[in-house]
Write a protein that holds these residues in place. Structure first.
Motif, PDB file in Angstrom:
ATOM      1  N   GLY A 274       0.815  -1.210   0.000  1.00 36.47           N
ATOM      2  CA  GLY A 274       0.000   0.000   0.000  1.00 36.47           C
ATOM      3  C   GLY A 274       0.847   1.258   0.000  1.00 36.47           C
ATOM      4  O   GLY A 274       0.526   2.239  -0.678  1.00 36.47           O
ATOM      5  N   THR A 275       1.940   1.239   0.744  1.00 33.71           N
ATOM      6  CA  THR A 275       2.847   2.388   0.778  1.00 33.71           C
ATOM      7  C   THR A 275       3.426   2.658  -0.605  1.00 33.71           C
ATOM      8  O   THR A 275       3.521   3.808  -1.048  1.00 33.71           O
ATOM      9  N   ILE A 276       3.805   1.591  -1.301  1.00 39.59           N
ATOM     10  CA  ILE A 276       4.351   1.747  -2.655  1.00 39.59           C
ATOM     11  C   ILE A 276       3.298   2.324  -3.599  1.00 39.59           C
ATOM     12  O   ILE A 276       3.583   3.209  -4.406  1.00 39.59           O
ATOM     13  N   LYS A 277       2.057   1.840  -3.479  1.00 44.35           N
ATOM     14  CA  LYS A 277       0.978   2.396  -4.310  1.00 44.35           C
ATOM     15  C   LYS A 277       0.757   3.871  -3.989  1.00 44.35           C
ATOM     16  O   LYS A 277       0.528   4.689  -4.890  1.00 44.35           O
ATOM     17  N   GLY A 278       0.838   4.224  -2.724  1.00 49.55           N
ATOM     18  CA  GLY A 278       0.689   5.618  -2.345  1.00 49.55           C
ATOM     19  C   GLY A 278       1.813   6.496  -2.884  1.00 49.55           C
ATOM     20  O   GLY A 278       1.600   7.658  -3.226  1.00 49.55           O
TER      21      GLY A 278
ATOM     22  N   MET B  64      -1.185   3.149   1.943  1.00 41.26           N
ATOM     23  CA  MET B  64      -1.412   4.151   0.896  1.00 41.26           C
ATOM     24  C   MET B  64      -1.351   5.560   1.471  1.00 41.26           C
ATOM     25  O   MET B  64      -0.792   6.469   0.860  1.00 41.26           O
ATOM     26  N   TRP B  65      -1.924   5.742   2.652  1.00 46.13           N
ATOM     27  CA  TRP B  65      -1.893   7.054   3.298  1.00 46.13           C
ATOM     28  C   TRP B  65      -0.451   7.452   3.633  1.00 46.13           C
ATOM     29  O   TRP B  65      -0.035   8.586   3.376  1.00 46.13           O
ATOM     30  N   VAL B  66       0.307   6.508   4.169  1.00 45.48           N
ATOM     31  CA  VAL B  66       1.709   6.782   4.495  1.00 45.48           C
ATOM     32  C   VAL B  66       2.487   7.120   3.226  1.00 45.48           C
ATOM     33  O   VAL B  66       3.307   8.055   3.206  1.00 45.48           O
ATOM     34  N   GLY B  67       2.226   6.378   2.147  1.00 49.56           N
ATOM     35  CA  GLY B  67       2.916   6.641   0.885  1.00 49.56           C
ATOM     36  C   GLY B  67       2.644   8.026   0.344  1.00 49.56           C
ATOM     37  O   GLY B  67       3.549   8.711  -0.148  1.00 49.56           O
ATOM     38  N   ARG B  68       1.395   8.469   0.459  1.00 49.04           N
ATOM     39  CA  ARG B  68       1.047   9.811  -0.009  1.00 49.04           C
ATOM     40  C   ARG B  68       1.731  10.886   0.836  1.00 49.04           C
ATOM     41  O   ARG B  68       2.127  11.939   0.321  1.00 49.04           O
ATOM     42  N   VAL B  69       1.853  10.620   2.139  1.00 46.78           N
ATOM     43  CA  VAL B  69       2.550  11.573   3.014  1.00 46.78           C
ATOM     44  C   VAL B  69       4.031  11.653   2.658  1.00 46.78           C
ATOM     45  O   VAL B  69       4.639  12.736   2.649  1.00 46.78           O
ATOM     46  N   LEU B  70       4.629  10.501   2.345  1.00 45.09           N
ATOM     47  CA  LEU B  70       6.061  10.459   2.044  1.00 45.09           C
ATOM     48  C   LEU B  70       6.397  10.940   0.634  1.00 45.09           C
ATOM     49  O   LEU B  70       7.549  11.323   0.379  1.00 45.09           O
ATOM     50  N   ARG B  71       5.406  10.939  -0.266  1.00 47.91           N
ATOM     51  CA  ARG B  71       5.664  11.219  -1.681  1.00 47.91           C
ATOM     52  C   ARG B  71       6.424  12.527  -1.912  1.00 47.91           C
ATOM     53  O   ARG B  71       7.404  12.542  -2.681  1.00 47.91           O
ATOM     54  N   PRO B  72       6.043  13.647  -1.272  1.00 41.72           N
ATOM     55  CA  PRO B  72       6.769  14.895  -1.544  1.00 41.72           C
ATOM     56  C   PRO B  72       8.197  14.896  -0.998  1.00 41.72           C
ATOM     57  O   PRO B  72       9.005  15.748  -1.388  1.00 41.72           O
TER      58      PRO B  72
ATOM     59  N   LEU C 268      10.375  12.225  -1.027  1.00 42.31           N
ATOM     60  CA  LEU C 268      11.254  11.245  -1.647  1.00 42.31           C
ATOM     61  C   LEU C 268      11.367  11.502  -3.143  1.00 42.31           C
ATOM     62  O   LEU C 268      10.450  12.058  -3.761  1.00 42.31           O
ATOM     63  N   SER C 269      12.464  11.079  -3.712  1.00 44.05           N
ATOM     64  CA  SER C 269      12.644  11.159  -5.156  1.00 44.05           C
ATOM     65  C   SER C 269      11.870  10.018  -5.813  1.00 44.05           C
ATOM     66  O   SER C 269      12.225   8.846  -5.655  1.00 44.05           O
ATOM     67  N   GLU C 270      10.794  10.361  -6.538  1.00 51.84           N
ATOM     68  CA  GLU C 270       9.984   9.315  -7.168  1.00 51.84           C
ATOM     69  C   GLU C 270      10.785   8.533  -8.188  1.00 51.84           C
ATOM     70  O   GLU C 270      10.644   7.314  -8.313  1.00 51.84           O
ATOM     71  N   SER C 271      11.670   9.206  -8.919  1.00 56.66           N
ATOM     72  CA  SER C 271      12.474   8.532  -9.938  1.00 56.66           C
ATOM     73  C   SER C 271      13.395   7.492  -9.304  1.00 56.66           C
ATOM     74  O   SER C 271      13.480   6.349  -9.766  1.00 56.66           O
ATOM     75  N   ALA C 272      14.076   7.875  -8.230  1.00 56.31           N
ATOM     76  CA  ALA C 272      14.982   6.940  -7.552  1.00 56.31           C
ATOM     77  C   ALA C 272      14.208   5.779  -6.955  1.00 56.31           C
ATOM     78  O   ALA C 272      14.647   4.618  -7.019  1.00 56.31           O
ATOM     79  N   PHE C 273      13.046   6.077  -6.373  1.00 52.71           N
ATOM     80  CA  PHE C 273      12.257   5.014  -5.765  1.00 52.71           C
ATOM     81  C   PHE C 273      11.742   4.041  -6.818  1.00 52.71           C
ATOM     82  O   PHE C 273      11.693   2.828  -6.589  1.00 52.71           O
ATOM     83  N   ARG C 274      11.346   4.547  -7.996  1.00 51.29           N
ATOM     84  CA  ARG C 274      10.878   3.674  -9.070  1.00 51.29           C
ATOM     85  C   ARG C 274      11.980   2.700  -9.494  1.00 51.29           C
ATOM     86  O   ARG C 274      11.722   1.520  -9.718  1.00 51.29           O
ATOM     87  N   HIS C 275      13.196   3.195  -9.620  1.00 53.83           N
ATOM     88  CA  HIS C 275      14.309   2.316  -9.994  1.00 53.83           C
ATOM     89  C   HIS C 275      14.508   1.233  -8.937  1.00 53.83           C
ATOM     90  O   HIS C 275      14.737   0.056  -9.278  1.00 53.83           O
TER      91      HIS C 275
END
Length: 248
Positions: free
Chosen positions: A17-21, A210-218, A220-227
């Motif tokens: 869920g965190t990853i989806k967020g 999912m809620w935690v992921g949305r909080v962390l999104r701003p 973290l580097s989305e590009s680095a996390f995707r890799h």
């Protein structure tokens, strides 16, 4: 119900869920990949059903693009649902090890293609007859692995929709495929009440994640996390394939 299994399921769906967020997708893929390595493919697919359905239902059905998406992609959705049903019936044949290896290969290929940013070319004027073919292939893969993303999501991305429309299209496809898979597993006596209850238990940690992921999104580097995410999928895919072959 084994307490260790409950703890594993809660942790896996919180992470998924965190990853989806964080990146907007990945809950079914991550949960299937990890749980299949520990509990088996059919068990992982069953446990994924309710969290996947609930987290994608709102994404797919609520939005201003619903009618337009149904009109444009009805053939992908229908053929995808039908072939998900048909291919999932193979799970009852007792060849779960074969499908586990296929799952591992799909994870490896999906991770590789995403890491190297390989894109499906735009179908252009051929969209009308390519869409049902994509539905057939995606449904076939979904039914035996529980992975919804290949090749449907890549194909939808190739159609260059607006971001909100693409997100709703993916949510709608995953919702339809999840329902088809759930009914098929139930029809073939592969959906036990115990696994259904455990799947329901997994909904809350998935939503919390999912809620935690949305909080962390701003932060973290989305590009680095995707890799990191796609590299992790490849490693899990290799582990599932190799361990299944060795122990079979």
């Amino acid at each position: 119900m084994n307490f260790d299994v409950v703890v594993l399921v809660v942790l896996v769906f919180f992470v998924a869920g965190t990853i989806k967020g964080l990146i907007g997708f990945g809950l079914p893929t991550v949960s299937i990949a990890i749980l299949a390595a520990f509990l088996g493919l059919i068990e992982a697919m069953t446990l994924m059903l309710l969290p996947s359905l609930i987290t994608n239902l709102f994404q797919g059905l609520v939005g201003r693009y619903l009618i337009r998406l149904i009109r444009r992609y009805w053939s992908l959705f229908i053929f995808g649902a039908v072939f998900t049903w048909l291919s999932s019936s193979l799970l009852s044949t007792g060849h779960a090890a074969v499908f586990a290896v296929i799952l591992g290969v799909v994870l490896i290929l999906y991770g590789l293609s995403s890491l190297y940013s390989l894109q499906v070319p735009s179908p252009g004027s051929r969209e009308r007859w390519i869409s049902p073919l994509v539905g057939m292939v995606s449904g076939g893969i979904t039914g035996i692995t529980g992975i919804f993303l290949v090749p449907a999501v890549g194909y939808l991305q190739a159609l260059r929709m607006e971001r909100d429309e693409l997100i709703q299209a993916i949510g709608l496809w995953v919702t339809i495929a999840t329902l088809s898979l759930a009914f098929s597993l139930k029809d073939h006596d592969l959906f036990s009440n115990e696994l259904g209850l455990l799947s329901l238990t997994a909904v809350l940690p998935a939503l919390l994640g999912m809620w935690v992921g949305r909080v962390l999104r701003p932060r973290l580097s989305e590009s680095a996390f995707r890799h990191l995410f796609f590299a992790g999928l490849m490693i899990i895919g290799v582990y599932i394939s190799v361990s299944t072959v060795v122990t079979s």
